[in-house]
Design a protein around this motif. Structure first.
Motif, PDB file in Angstrom:
ATOM      1  N   ALA A  79      28.104  53.626  77.642  1.00  0.00           N
ATOM      2  CA  ALA A  79      29.056  54.743  77.740  1.00  0.00           C
ATOM      3  C   ALA A  79      29.791  54.928  76.421  1.00  0.00           C
ATOM      4  O   ALA A  79      29.944  56.049  75.925  1.00  0.00           O
ATOM      5  CB  ALA A  79      30.042  54.499  78.886  1.00  0.00           C
ATOM      6  N   GLY A  80      30.236  53.826  75.839  1.00  0.00           N
ATOM      7  CA  GLY A  80      30.916  53.898  74.542  1.00  0.00           C
ATOM      8  C   GLY A  80      30.011  54.438  73.455  1.00  0.00           C
ATOM      9  O   GLY A  80      30.427  55.262  72.637  1.00  0.00           O
ATOM     10  N   ALA A  81      28.765  53.990  73.448  1.00  0.00           N
ATOM     11  CA  ALA A  81      27.815  54.466  72.436  1.00  0.00           C
ATOM     12  C   ALA A  81      27.560  55.963  72.575  1.00  0.00           C
ATOM     13  O   ALA A  81      27.502  56.685  71.575  1.00  0.00           O
ATOM     14  CB  ALA A  81      26.498  53.693  72.545  1.00  0.00           C
ATOM     15  N   LEU A  82      27.419  56.439  73.814  1.00  0.00           N
ATOM     16  CA  LEU A  82      27.174  57.869  74.039  1.00  0.00           C
ATOM     17  C   LEU A  82      28.346  58.702  73.528  1.00  0.00           C
ATOM     18  O   LEU A  82      28.170  59.629  72.738  1.00  0.00           O
ATOM     19  CB  LEU A  82      26.928  58.152  75.520  1.00  0.00           C
ATOM     20  CG  LEU A  82      26.862  59.635  75.908  1.00  0.00           C
ATOM     21  CD1 LEU A  82      25.704  60.339  75.214  1.00  0.00           C
ATOM     22  CD2 LEU A  82      26.767  59.783  77.423  1.00  0.00           C
ATOM     23  N   VAL A  83      29.544  58.378  73.976  1.00  0.00           N
ATOM     24  CA  VAL A  83      30.714  59.179  73.600  1.00  0.00           C
ATOM     25  C   VAL A  83      30.982  59.076  72.097  1.00  0.00           C
ATOM     26  O   VAL A  83      31.279  60.080  71.456  1.00  0.00           O
ATOM     27  CB  VAL A  83      31.944  58.766  74.437  1.00  0.00           C
ATOM     28  CG1 VAL A  83      33.192  59.515  73.990  1.00  0.00           C
ATOM     29  CG2 VAL A  83      31.679  59.029  75.917  1.00  0.00           C
ATOM     30  N   ALA A  84      30.833  57.887  71.529  1.00  0.00           N
ATOM     31  CA  ALA A  84      31.035  57.744  70.087  1.00  0.00           C
ATOM     32  C   ALA A  84      30.020  58.577  69.300  1.00  0.00           C
ATOM     33  O   ALA A  84      30.371  59.214  68.307  1.00  0.00           O
ATOM     34  CB  ALA A  84      30.925  56.267  69.687  1.00  0.00           C
ATOM     35  N   SER A  85      28.767  58.575  69.753  1.00  0.00           N
ATOM     36  CA  SER A  85      27.739  59.361  69.060  1.00  0.00           C
ATOM     37  C   SER A  85      28.015  60.847  69.153  1.00  0.00           C
ATOM     38  O   SER A  85      27.900  61.570  68.155  1.00  0.00           O
ATOM     39  CB  SER A  85      26.360  59.051  69.635  1.00  0.00           C
ATOM     40  OG  SER A  85      25.985  57.739  69.321  1.00  0.00           O
ATOM     41  N   LEU A  86      28.379  61.332  70.339  1.00  0.00           N
ATOM     42  CA  LEU A  86      28.693  62.756  70.488  1.00  0.00           C
ATOM     43  C   LEU A  86      29.896  63.127  69.636  1.00  0.00           C
ATOM     44  O   LEU A  86      29.918  64.167  68.982  1.00  0.00           O
ATOM     45  CB  LEU A  86      28.957  63.092  71.959  1.00  0.00           C
ATOM     46  CG  LEU A  86      27.755  62.960  72.904  1.00  0.00           C
ATOM     47  CD1 LEU A  86      28.189  63.169  74.354  1.00  0.00           C
ATOM     48  CD2 LEU A  86      26.644  63.929  72.534  1.00  0.00           C
ATOM     49  N   ARG A  88      31.071  61.510  66.902  1.00  0.00           N
ATOM     50  CA  ARG A  88      30.759  61.389  65.469  1.00  0.00           C
ATOM     51  C   ARG A  88      29.940  62.575  64.968  1.00  0.00           C
ATOM     52  O   ARG A  88      30.158  63.074  63.869  1.00  0.00           O
ATOM     53  CB  ARG A  88      30.008  60.095  65.201  1.00  0.00           C
ATOM     54  CG  ARG A  88      29.667  59.893  63.746  1.00  0.00           C
ATOM     55  CD  ARG A  88      28.967  58.559  63.538  1.00  0.00           C
ATOM     56  NE  ARG A  88      28.504  58.434  62.184  1.00  0.00           N
ATOM     57  CZ  ARG A  88      29.143  57.789  61.226  1.00  0.00           C
ATOM     58  NH1 ARG A  88      30.301  57.222  61.486  1.00  0.00           N
ATOM     59  NH2 ARG A  88      28.642  57.709  60.017  1.00  0.00           N
ATOM     60  N   CYS A  89      29.007  63.019  65.782  1.00  0.00           N
ATOM     61  CA  CYS A  89      28.164  64.157  65.398  1.00  0.00           C
ATOM     62  C   CYS A  89      28.830  65.496  65.699  1.00  0.00           C
ATOM     63  O   CYS A  89      28.262  66.543  65.410  1.00  0.00           O
ATOM     64  CB  CYS A  89      26.824  64.080  66.128  1.00  0.00           C
ATOM     65  SG  CYS A  89      25.856  62.632  65.704  1.00  0.00           S
ATOM     66  N   LYS A  90      30.033  65.425  66.323  1.00  0.00           N
ATOM     67  CA  LYS A  90      30.749  66.637  66.751  1.00  0.00           C
ATOM     68  C   LYS A  90      29.842  67.547  67.563  1.00  0.00           C
ATOM     69  O   LYS A  90      29.688  68.731  67.299  1.00  0.00           O
ATOM     70  CB  LYS A  90      31.356  67.369  65.562  1.00  0.00           C
ATOM     71  CG  LYS A  90      32.439  66.590  64.865  1.00  0.00           C
ATOM     72  CD  LYS A  90      33.259  67.461  63.957  1.00  0.00           C
ATOM     73  CE  LYS A  90      34.333  66.725  63.211  1.00  0.00           C
ATOM     74  NZ  LYS A  90      35.190  65.870  63.946  1.00  0.00           N
ATOM     75  N   MET A  91      29.199  66.926  68.556  1.00  0.00           N
ATOM     76  CA  MET A  91      28.318  67.666  69.465  1.00  0.00           C
ATOM     77  C   MET A  91      28.854  67.517  70.877  1.00  0.00           C
ATOM     78  O   MET A  91      29.466  66.512  71.218  1.00  0.00           O
ATOM     79  CB  MET A  91      26.892  67.093  69.443  1.00  0.00           C
ATOM     80  CG  MET A  91      26.166  67.232  68.146  1.00  0.00           C
ATOM     81  SD  MET A  91      24.440  66.671  68.256  1.00  0.00           S
ATOM     82  CE  MET A  91      24.573  65.021  68.871  1.00  0.00           C
ATOM     83  N   ASN A  92      28.577  68.526  71.694  1.00  0.00           N
ATOM     84  CA  ASN A  92      28.833  68.338  73.111  1.00  0.00           C
ATOM     85  C   ASN A  92      27.620  67.638  73.704  1.00  0.00           C
ATOM     86  O   ASN A  92      26.653  67.345  73.003  1.00  0.00           O
ATOM     87  CB  ASN A  92      29.182  69.663  73.807  1.00  0.00           C
ATOM     88  CG  ASN A  92      28.079  70.685  73.697  1.00  0.00           C
ATOM     89  OD1 ASN A  92      26.895  70.346  73.656  1.00  0.00           O
ATOM     90  ND2 ASN A  92      28.450  71.952  73.656  1.00  0.00           N
ATOM     91  N   SER A  93      27.640  67.347  74.988  1.00  0.00           N
ATOM     92  CA  SER A  93      26.566  66.545  75.574  1.00  0.00           C
ATOM     93  C   SER A  93      25.207  67.245  75.549  1.00  0.00           C
ATOM     94  O   SER A  93      24.179  66.600  75.667  1.00  0.00           O
ATOM     95  CB  SER A  93      26.925  66.132  77.002  1.00  0.00           C
ATOM     96  OG  SER A  93      27.103  67.268  77.807  1.00  0.00           O
ATOM     97  N   SER A  94      25.190  68.568  75.374  1.00  0.00           N
ATOM     98  CA  SER A  94      23.909  69.271  75.294  1.00  0.00           C
ATOM     99  C   SER A  94      23.353  69.291  73.873  1.00  0.00           C
ATOM    100  O   SER A  94      22.283  69.824  73.629  1.00  0.00           O
ATOM    101  CB  SER A  94      24.043  70.702  75.834  1.00  0.00           C
ATOM    102  OG  SER A  94      24.947  71.437  75.041  1.00  0.00           O
ATOM    103  N   GLY A  95      24.088  68.689  72.926  1.00  0.00           N
ATOM    104  CA  GLY A  95      23.597  68.607  71.548  1.00  0.00           C
ATOM    105  C   GLY A  95      24.004  69.782  70.688  1.00  0.00           C
ATOM    106  O   GLY A  95      23.605  69.872  69.533  1.00  0.00           O
ATOM    107  N   ASP A  96      24.812  70.691  71.234  1.00  0.00           N
ATOM    108  CA  ASP A  96      25.263  71.844  70.460  1.00  0.00           C
ATOM    109  C   ASP A  96      26.482  71.471  69.622  1.00  0.00           C
ATOM    110  O   ASP A  96      27.329  70.681  70.065  1.00  0.00           O
ATOM    111  CB  ASP A  96      25.635  73.001  71.397  1.00  0.00           C
ATOM    112  CG  ASP A  96      24.445  73.516  72.188  1.00  0.00           C
ATOM    113  OD1 ASP A  96      23.325  73.523  71.623  1.00  0.00           O
ATOM    114  OD2 ASP A  96      24.619  73.886  73.364  1.00  0.00           O
ATOM    115  N   PRO A  97      26.605  72.037  68.414  1.00  0.00           N
ATOM    116  CA  PRO A  97      27.788  71.770  67.588  1.00  0.00           C
ATOM    117  C   PRO A  97      29.057  72.158  68.344  1.00  0.00           C
ATOM    118  O   PRO A  97      29.100  73.171  69.033  1.00  0.00           O
ATOM    119  CB  PRO A  97      27.584  72.672  66.367  1.00  0.00           C
ATOM    120  CG  PRO A  97      26.128  72.953  66.334  1.00  0.00           C
ATOM    121  CD  PRO A  97      25.671  72.946  67.766  1.00  0.00           C
ATOM    122  N   ASP A  98      30.087  71.334  68.232  1.00  0.00           N
ATOM    123  CA  ASP A  98      31.315  71.588  68.964  1.00  0.00           C
ATOM    124  C   ASP A  98      32.449  70.855  68.264  1.00  0.00           C
ATOM    125  O   ASP A  98      32.541  69.633  68.338  1.00  0.00           O
ATOM    126  CB  ASP A  98      31.175  71.109  70.412  1.00  0.00           C
ATOM    127  CG  ASP A  98      32.340  71.517  71.284  1.00  0.00           C
ATOM    128  OD1 ASP A  98      33.393  71.930  70.753  1.00  0.00           O
ATOM    129  OD2 ASP A  98      32.200  71.416  72.505  1.00  0.00           O
TER     130      ASP A  98
END
Length: 130
Positions: A79-86, A88-98
């Motif tokens: 869970a931490g890895a997912l949220v940190a990755s989103l 850090r990449c400034k993406m929402n969960s669908s991979g779109d810039p946000d």
């Protein structure tokens, strides 16, 4: 991305799934040896599937490489890895810039196996100066 390895302790492979229905339809790997070999080939300790259609409350499933059980109902490391990755990449969960990616996200896990859990992940940005 199709998948992304991410880690806050042990590397997990993050895999976006297009809906909760598809997430719940996923099944645990049936051949433990092949699954372990596949995970090792991508330097991963397990697969973390997540519903890419939501942003604040993300439903997930974790299939560990070799823990002695097929699915984990609550995985703080993943869970931490997912949220940190989103974040850090400034993406929402669908991979779109946000640019407005939340620093507080609720991870819902274990529902598909009737052992629901809720994990809250908060991201703090600490600026460092020299």
């Amino acid at each position: 991305p199709t998948f992304l390895n991410s880690s806050v302790a042990r590397p997990k492979t993050l895999i976006p799934v297009k809906s909760v229905d598809r997430l719940h339809a996923a099944t645990a790997p049936t051949n433990a040896t092949k699954f372990q070999q596949m995970c090792e080939s991508i330097d991963s300790t397990g697969l973390y599937l997540y519903d890419s259609s939501s942003t604040m409350n993300i439903e997930c499933r974790q299939f560990p490489k070799s823990s002695g059980y097929a699915e984990d109902p609550a995985t703080g490391i993943a869970a931490g890895a997912l949220v940190a990755s989103l974040h850090r990449c400034k993406m929402n969960s669908s991979g779109d810039p946000d640019d407005s990616v939340s620093t507080m996200t609720t991870i819902l896990q274990g529902k598909a196996m009737r052992r629901p859990s809720q994990i809250k992940v908060k991201i703090d940005d600490y600026a460092t100066s020299s």
